[in-house]
Every structure is written in structure tokens, then in C-alpha cells.
Motif scaffolding. Sequence first.
Motif, PDB file in Angstrom:
ATOM      1  N   GLU A  64      65.901  38.047  32.796  1.00  0.00           N
ATOM      2  CA  GLU A  64      66.143  36.611  33.004  1.00  0.00           C
ATOM      3  C   GLU A  64      67.486  36.366  33.710  1.00  0.00           C
ATOM      4  O   GLU A  64      67.578  35.534  34.625  1.00  0.00           O
ATOM      5  CB  GLU A  64      66.127  35.898  31.641  1.00  0.00           C
ATOM      6  N   VAL A  65      68.500  37.121  33.310  1.00  0.00           N
ATOM      7  CA  VAL A  65      69.832  36.942  33.913  1.00  0.00           C
ATOM      8  C   VAL A  65      69.812  37.384  35.382  1.00  0.00           C
ATOM      9  O   VAL A  65      70.377  36.715  36.252  1.00  0.00           O
ATOM     10  CB  VAL A  65      70.890  37.729  33.100  1.00  0.00           C
ATOM     11  N   ILE A  66      69.133  38.500  35.668  1.00  0.00           N
ATOM     12  CA  ILE A  66      69.058  38.976  37.058  1.00  0.00           C
ATOM     13  C   ILE A  66      68.318  37.961  37.931  1.00  0.00           C
ATOM     14  O   ILE A  66      68.779  37.618  39.032  1.00  0.00           O
ATOM     15  CB  ILE A  66      68.366  40.359  37.135  1.00  0.00           C
ATOM     16  N   ALA A  67      67.187  37.462  37.441  1.00  0.00           N
ATOM     17  CA  ALA A  67      66.398  36.494  38.228  1.00  0.00           C
ATOM     18  C   ALA A  67      67.250  35.278  38.572  1.00  0.00           C
ATOM     19  O   ALA A  67      67.225  34.773  39.702  1.00  0.00           O
ATOM     20  CB  ALA A  67      65.150  36.078  37.451  1.00  0.00           C
ATOM     21  N   ASP A  68      68.036  34.827  37.620  1.00  0.00           N
ATOM     22  CA  ASP A  68      68.888  33.668  37.870  1.00  0.00           C
ATOM     23  C   ASP A  68      70.020  34.013  38.850  1.00  0.00           C
ATOM     24  O   ASP A  68      70.328  33.241  39.762  1.00  0.00           O
ATOM     25  CB  ASP A  68      69.469  33.161  36.549  1.00  0.00           C
ATOM     26  N   ALA A  69      70.618  35.204  38.671  1.00  0.00           N
ATOM     27  CA  ALA A  69      71.721  35.620  39.553  1.00  0.00           C
ATOM     28  C   ALA A  69      71.258  35.738  41.002  1.00  0.00           C
ATOM     29  O   ALA A  69      72.017  35.450  41.934  1.00  0.00           O
ATOM     30  CB  ALA A  69      72.296  36.954  39.074  1.00  0.00           C
ATOM     31  N   LEU A  70      70.004  36.150  41.188  1.00  0.00           N
ATOM     32  CA  LEU A  70      69.480  36.327  42.553  1.00  0.00           C
ATOM     33  C   LEU A  70      69.297  35.005  43.297  1.00  0.00           C
ATOM     34  O   LEU A  70      69.067  35.003  44.506  1.00  0.00           O
ATOM     35  CB  LEU A  70      68.147  37.091  42.500  1.00  0.00           C
ATOM     36  N   THR A  71      69.410  33.874  42.593  1.00  0.00           N
ATOM     37  CA  THR A  71      69.281  32.575  43.276  1.00  0.00           C
ATOM     38  C   THR A  71      70.566  32.195  44.014  1.00  0.00           C
ATOM     39  O   THR A  71      70.569  31.244  44.787  1.00  0.00           O
ATOM     40  CB  THR A  71      68.945  31.441  42.282  1.00  0.00           C
ATOM     41  N   HIS A  72      71.674  32.938  43.763  1.00  0.00           N
ATOM     42  CA  HIS A  72      72.935  32.600  44.426  1.00  0.00           C
ATOM     43  C   HIS A  72      73.036  33.312  45.771  1.00  0.00           C
ATOM     44  O   HIS A  72      73.145  34.539  45.824  1.00  0.00           O
ATOM     45  CB  HIS A  72      74.127  32.963  43.535  1.00  0.00           C
ATOM     46  N   ASP A  73      73.024  32.525  46.831  1.00  0.00           N
ATOM     47  CA  ASP A  73      73.065  33.069  48.195  1.00  0.00           C
ATOM     48  C   ASP A  73      74.285  33.951  48.408  1.00  0.00           C
ATOM     49  O   ASP A  73      75.399  33.566  48.068  1.00  0.00           O
ATOM     50  CB  ASP A  73      73.123  31.909  49.207  1.00  0.00           C
ATOM     51  N   GLY A  74      74.064  35.121  48.983  1.00  0.00           N
ATOM     52  CA  GLY A  74      75.181  35.971  49.372  1.00  0.00           C
ATOM     53  C   GLY A  74      75.751  36.814  48.242  1.00  0.00           C
ATOM     54  O   GLY A  74      76.597  37.675  48.474  1.00  0.00           O
ATOM     55  N   LEU A  75      75.321  36.588  47.020  1.00  0.00           N
ATOM     56  CA  LEU A  75      75.834  37.375  45.890  1.00  0.00           C
ATOM     57  C   LEU A  75      75.072  38.695  45.790  1.00  0.00           C
ATOM     58  O   LEU A  75      73.838  38.706  45.790  1.00  0.00           O
ATOM     59  CB  LEU A  75      75.684  36.593  44.581  1.00  0.00           C
ATOM     60  N   SER A  76      75.811  39.798  45.711  1.00  0.00           N
ATOM     61  CA  SER A  76      75.179  41.091  45.454  1.00  0.00           C
ATOM     62  C   SER A  76      75.059  41.278  43.944  1.00  0.00           C
ATOM     63  O   SER A  76      76.052  41.241  43.227  1.00  0.00           O
ATOM     64  CB  SER A  76      76.024  42.207  46.076  1.00  0.00           C
ATOM     65  N   VAL A  77      73.830  41.476  43.473  1.00  0.00           N
ATOM     66  CA  VAL A  77      73.561  41.554  42.037  1.00  0.00           C
ATOM     67  C   VAL A  77      73.307  43.008  41.664  1.00  0.00           C
ATOM     68  O   VAL A  77      72.429  43.663  42.226  1.00  0.00           O
ATOM     69  CB  VAL A  77      72.326  40.688  41.675  1.00  0.00           C
ATOM     70  N   SER A  78      74.087  43.507  40.713  1.00  0.00           N
ATOM     71  CA  SER A  78      73.903  44.903  40.312  1.00  0.00           C
ATOM     72  C   SER A  78      73.750  45.015  38.800  1.00  0.00           C
ATOM     73  O   SER A  78      74.062  44.088  38.060  1.00  0.00           O
ATOM     74  CB  SER A  78      75.071  45.774  40.798  1.00  0.00           C
ATOM     75  N   ALA A  79      73.235  46.165  38.364  1.00  0.00           N
ATOM     76  CA  ALA A  79      73.065  46.427  36.937  1.00  0.00           C
ATOM     77  C   ALA A  79      73.261  47.910  36.692  1.00  0.00           C
ATOM     78  O   ALA A  79      73.044  48.739  37.582  1.00  0.00           O
ATOM     79  CB  ALA A  79      71.664  46.016  36.470  1.00  0.00           C
ATOM     80  N   LEU A  80      73.653  48.236  35.470  1.00  0.00           N
ATOM     81  CA  LEU A  80      73.824  49.634  35.099  1.00  0.00           C
ATOM     82  C   LEU A  80      72.518  50.173  34.518  1.00  0.00           C
ATOM     83  O   LEU A  80      71.825  49.448  33.791  1.00  0.00           O
ATOM     84  CB  LEU A  80      74.948  49.758  34.077  1.00  0.00           C
ATOM     85  N   VAL A  81      72.192  51.411  34.868  1.00  0.00           N
ATOM     86  CA  VAL A  81      71.026  52.060  34.250  1.00  0.00           C
ATOM     87  C   VAL A  81      71.462  53.402  33.667  1.00  0.00           C
ATOM     88  O   VAL A  81      72.134  54.183  34.318  1.00  0.00           O
ATOM     89  CB  VAL A  81      69.857  52.278  35.239  1.00  0.00           C
ATOM     90  N   PRO A  82      71.082  53.681  32.413  1.00  0.00           N
ATOM     91  CA  PRO A  82      71.493  54.932  31.788  1.00  0.00           C
ATOM     92  C   PRO A  82      70.518  56.079  32.072  1.00  0.00           C
ATOM     93  O   PRO A  82      70.855  57.243  31.881  1.00  0.00           O
ATOM     94  CB  PRO A  82      71.501  54.595  30.296  1.00  0.00           C
ATOM     95  N   ASN A  83      69.296  55.733  32.492  1.00  0.00           N
ATOM     96  CA  ASN A  83      68.255  56.768  32.629  1.00  0.00           C
ATOM     97  C   ASN A  83      67.089  56.239  33.472  1.00  0.00           C
ATOM     98  O   ASN A  83      67.123  55.098  33.941  1.00  0.00           O
ATOM     99  CB  ASN A  83      67.749  57.184  31.242  1.00  0.00           C
ATOM    100  N   LEU A  84      66.072  57.099  33.640  1.00  0.00           N
ATOM    101  CA  LEU A  84      64.928  56.733  34.471  1.00  0.00           C
ATOM    102  C   LEU A  84      64.207  55.493  33.934  1.00  0.00           C
ATOM    103  O   LEU A  84      63.774  54.630  34.688  1.00  0.00           O
ATOM    104  CB  LEU A  84      63.959  57.923  34.549  1.00  0.00           C
TER     105      LEU A  84
END
Length: 314
Positions: A64-84
Motif C-alpha cells: 500500500e505504501v509503495i503504490a501511494d509513493a509511486l503516485t509522486h512524479d519524479g520520485l524514485s521509490v525503493s525498498a529493501l529485500v532480505p531474500n528471494l
Amino acid sequence: MRADIDVAVCEVGLRDGIQGIDQFFPTDKKKAWIAAEAAAGVGEIEVCSFVPPSVSGQFVDCEEVIADALTHDGLSVSALVPNLRGAERGFPTGLHKLSFVLSISESHNQANVRCSREESLDRFRQIAELRDSSPENKKVTLAVGLATALGCTIEGQVDPADVVRTAEKALEYGADELSVADTVGYANPTQVRDVYRLLRRHLGDDVVLGAHFHDTRGLGLANVHAALDEGVRRFDASLAGLGGCPFAPGASGNIVMDDLVFMLEAMGLKTGVDLDALVAVREIVAAGLPDEPLLGAIAKAGVPKGFAAANVAA
Ligand code: ZN
């Protein structure tokens, strides 16, 4: 990196800053934080970590947070992943970057993710294969964070040759960029200078090298300055220095984003960030986490008389 800035700053408070805090940071406040900081001009925000709820309860709202963050033009959205498994959740969200972290210190890697460094590298190789398996996934940048690259609470000193070896493997397996992390705040500026020089000598000039510093022992911005001298132009930081260290109660966390932007702008380096607007975002953090101390010198002291941001001066 954007053409209109000299140095890129990445907000990691929503991940590194809150991962160890018991009190849940409400989803609407996370969205408000991201919106306000993107509006202030921060170009990249690491918005969550795809860890299972058993590891941290802060990230049950990743999608939900990523989907909302992606609505901001020009913002690069990243997340941490610990594994596959985390990557399998991350790719379909359409985010821009996945960051994978492994520790240079073998003992720290065991304590943190319960596997050897070699096994961690193998996990990353699998994530990179998943990235390369479809045209959609291929759009996602893969970053590898080299945790405890400058010291470890368990092993103490870390061999710089191990940093180079791990960096080379990560690149061989498909990393697009690397970040040197002083996870526990042990580093000093001379050490920072030496490790970046060593990495440049082995990896060449084209590899993107970022920095992820903690201010646990008060040398965070001094280390940023040393990294700047070595050509580093990407820095992680956390608004109000959110996020202490679980192994050092009361210790400060990531370097303070507001102070970092002040230092860079005062030095004439454009960050693209409006400092006043950035400092104002602290109110959202305070409202979401009323029990957490907010750190930072600029928010308390204000900018010096006659201060002109590099953004404005240009
Ligand atoms: Zn960190």
C-alpha cells in the motif's frame, strides 16, 4: 542521477529509521511523510522492507505504501529485500529499486540474516536472475548494501580486502550499484577515504558507489565529507536521525537528513532539496512517533545569518 543536482540524497528513515521501533508508524502518516519529503525535493525514498512480520511489524503495509509513493512524479521509490521471497513481493509492485543488504562481517551476517556471506551472495544472485527473467522486472535497479564494511560490533575491525571481494562478487552477479554501509557507526574519515580509494582502484570509475553512514559516534557528517572528497555523490540519511542502534541503547541512528542537506547546500553542492520544507516534515514524523526523540542541529539552531542554499544561488 538527475542532471540538475550535484549530490543525491536518499531518505531511509521509513525503513532503517523505524525498523527497530516497536510502536507502529501509521500507514497514513508514512504516506504523508513520503508526500511531503518528495515535495521538498528529495529524489529517492526507501519506503519499506520486505521482511516477514515476525522480523518487524512496521512493514505489513509495504504494498500500500509503495503504490501511494509511486503516485509522486519524479520520485524514485525503493525498498529493501532480505531474500528471494521479498524480491518476489517487491518486483510486481512496480517500484524503481530493490536494495539487498549483506554484511562483510561473517558473524554479523549470521546474526542478522542467519546465513553465511556466501549464502547471502547466492541469494542475491537468485534475485538478479529473477530481475533478468522478464522485461518488467528488468526496469528495476538492483542495489547491494555492503553492511559492516567499516567495522562490526561482533568482529571489530573488518578487512578492506573482504569489502572488495564482496563488492566484486555482487557486481558479477548483477548489482547495478553498491553502497558502503557503516552499519554500527565505527568509521572515521581516514578509514572512509581509504576504503573508497581501494574500491575505485579495483572496480574502476564507472561503478556507482553510494554511502550509508550512521552517526552513532558523532562522525557521520565528517565521514560524508571524506566520501565527497573521494567522489561519492549518493548518500543515505534519515530525517531527524531516526533509528537508533539496538546494540547501543540511546545511541543516534542514521545521519540526520536535514543536517546533511544543510552541509551540502552550504558547501555549494545542489541537492534539489528545499531545506525549510524538509525541516517542516519533522512534524509529521513527530506526530506518527510521539515517543521517539528527533535529532538534528539545524532544526534546533536554524541556518546561519546570510545562508544561501546552492539551489537558490545558482
Ligand atoms: Zn543503516
